[in-house]
Design an enzyme around this catalytic site. Structure first.
Site, PDB file in Angstrom:
ATOM      1  N   GLY A  46       0.826  -1.200   0.000  1.00 10.68           N
ATOM      2  CA  GLY A  46       0.000   0.000   0.000  1.00 10.68           C
ATOM      3  C   GLY A  46       0.854   1.241   0.000  1.00 10.68           C
ATOM      4  N   GLN A  51       3.171  10.049   0.907  1.00  8.58           N
ATOM      5  CA  GLN A  51       4.439   9.314   0.918  1.00  8.58           C
ATOM      6  C   GLN A  51       5.287   9.594  -0.324  1.00  8.58           C
ATOM      7  OE1 GLN A  51       2.510   5.390   2.069  1.00  8.58           O
ATOM      8  NE2 GLN A  51       4.356   5.321   3.324  1.00  8.58           N
ATOM      9  N   CYS A  90       5.800   0.032   7.301  1.00  2.00           N
ATOM     10  CA  CYS A  90       5.387   1.201   6.518  1.00  2.00           C
ATOM     11  C   CYS A  90       6.575   1.665   5.687  1.00  2.00           C
ATOM     12  CB  CYS A  90       4.945   2.311   7.467  1.00  2.00           C
ATOM     13  SG  CYS A  90       4.448   3.832   6.627  1.00  2.00           S
ATOM     14  N   LEU A  91       6.303   2.007   4.427  1.00  2.00           N
ATOM     15  CA  LEU A  91       7.399   2.413   3.537  1.00  2.00           C
ATOM     16  C   LEU A  91       8.116   3.662   4.054  1.00  2.00           C
ATOM     17  CD1 LEU A  91       5.732   1.854   0.023  1.00  2.00           C
ATOM     18  CD2 LEU A  91       7.284   0.328   1.252  1.00  2.00           C
ATOM     19  N   HIS A 132      -4.619   1.342   7.419  1.00  4.00           N
ATOM     20  CA  HIS A 132      -3.284   1.948   7.549  1.00  4.00           C
ATOM     21  C   HIS A 132      -3.149   3.110   6.556  1.00  4.00           C
ATOM     22  CE1 HIS A 132       1.291   1.531   8.003  1.00  4.00           C
ATOM     23  NE2 HIS A 132       1.159   2.304   6.937  1.00  4.00           N
ATOM     24  N   GLU A 133      -3.591   2.878   5.313  1.00  4.35           N
ATOM     25  CA  GLU A 133      -3.465   3.933   4.286  1.00  4.35           C
ATOM     26  C   GLU A 133      -4.413   5.101   4.568  1.00  4.35           C
ATOM     27  OE1 GLU A 133      -0.881   3.807   2.609  1.00  4.35           O
ATOM     28  OE2 GLU A 133      -0.501   1.686   2.939  1.00  4.35           O
ATOM     29  N   HIS A 136      -2.914   7.381   6.952  1.00  2.65           N
ATOM     30  CA  HIS A 136      -1.940   8.285   6.313  1.00  2.65           C
ATOM     31  C   HIS A 136      -2.630   9.555   5.803  1.00  2.65           C
ATOM     32  CE1 HIS A 136       2.051   6.494   6.041  1.00  2.65           C
ATOM     33  NE2 HIS A 136       1.543   5.323   5.695  1.00  2.65           N
TER      34      HIS A 136
HETATM   35 CO    CO Z   1       2.442   3.465   5.754  1.00  6.74          CO
END
Ligand code: CO
Length: 181
Positions: A46, A51, A90-91, A132-133, A136
């Site tokens: 995701g 991001q 998480c990225l 989660h997204e 963000h």
């Molecule tokens: Co994340």
């Protein structure tokens, strides 16, 4: 289409509420393509627009399960159910993994890239990734929800166990097929 640099924590863009998308145009399509390419290059399931530095309510979830990627534009959570603790990453936090409790069911209302409204229901890890997204897009990061940090060593152990399990499953499947012949 391009792979963009992923914004890492800490960065102000990751912690502010994203603006609503009002134009469903070629620029939005290009943003989605860039996000997708960036997510795939980083081996993520995701990604959210902040991001890659865009403070817009756009996110993608792709469980790599043969289904089309889920594109979430201006998503709103309309229902949740249950709860489960599982490990997340998480990225934007390359070295952080931790246990996070999330609902195991979610119902979301969102828009497609053409602006049409749709409803989506998801469970288990897909529900987790969607929530989660969406966090963000509200400037909420998973580090604030971690109840226990999982070390890289622990993660490697879990992955090794998982691989052993898959191998054992394949072996028993092969045995059964052998018996059938
Ligand atoms: Co994340």
């Amino acid at each position: 289409m391009a792979v963009k640099e992923i914004v890492k924590y800490p960065s102000p863009v990751l912690e502010k509420k994203c603006a609503e998308v009002t134009k469903f145009d070629e620029k939005l399509a290009a943003l989605l393509e860039d996000m997708y390419d960036t997510m795939v290059a980083a081996d993520g399931v995701g990604i959210a627009a902040p991001q890659i530095g865009k403070s817009l309510q756009v996110a993608i979830v792709d469980m790599d399960d043969g289904q089309d990627p889920i594109e979430l534009i201006n998503p709103v959570v309309v229902a949740v159910g249950g709860g489960e603790v599982d490990i997340e990453g998480c990225l934007s936090f390359p070295d952080l993994f931790g246990e996070v409790e999330r609902p195991i069911y979610v119902k979301v209302e969102a828009q497609e890239r053409d602006g049409s409204i749709y409803e989506l229901e998801a469970e288990d890890f897909t529900a987790r990734a969607i929530l989660h997204e969406i966090d963000h897009l509200n400037g909420v990061l998973f580090n604030s929800k971690i109840t226990r940090i999982v070390t890289l060593e622990e993660l490697e152990e879990i992955e090794a166990e998982f691989e052993e399990e898959i191998e054992a499953n394949i072996e028993s499947l092969e045995e059964r097929q052998g018996e059938e012949r």
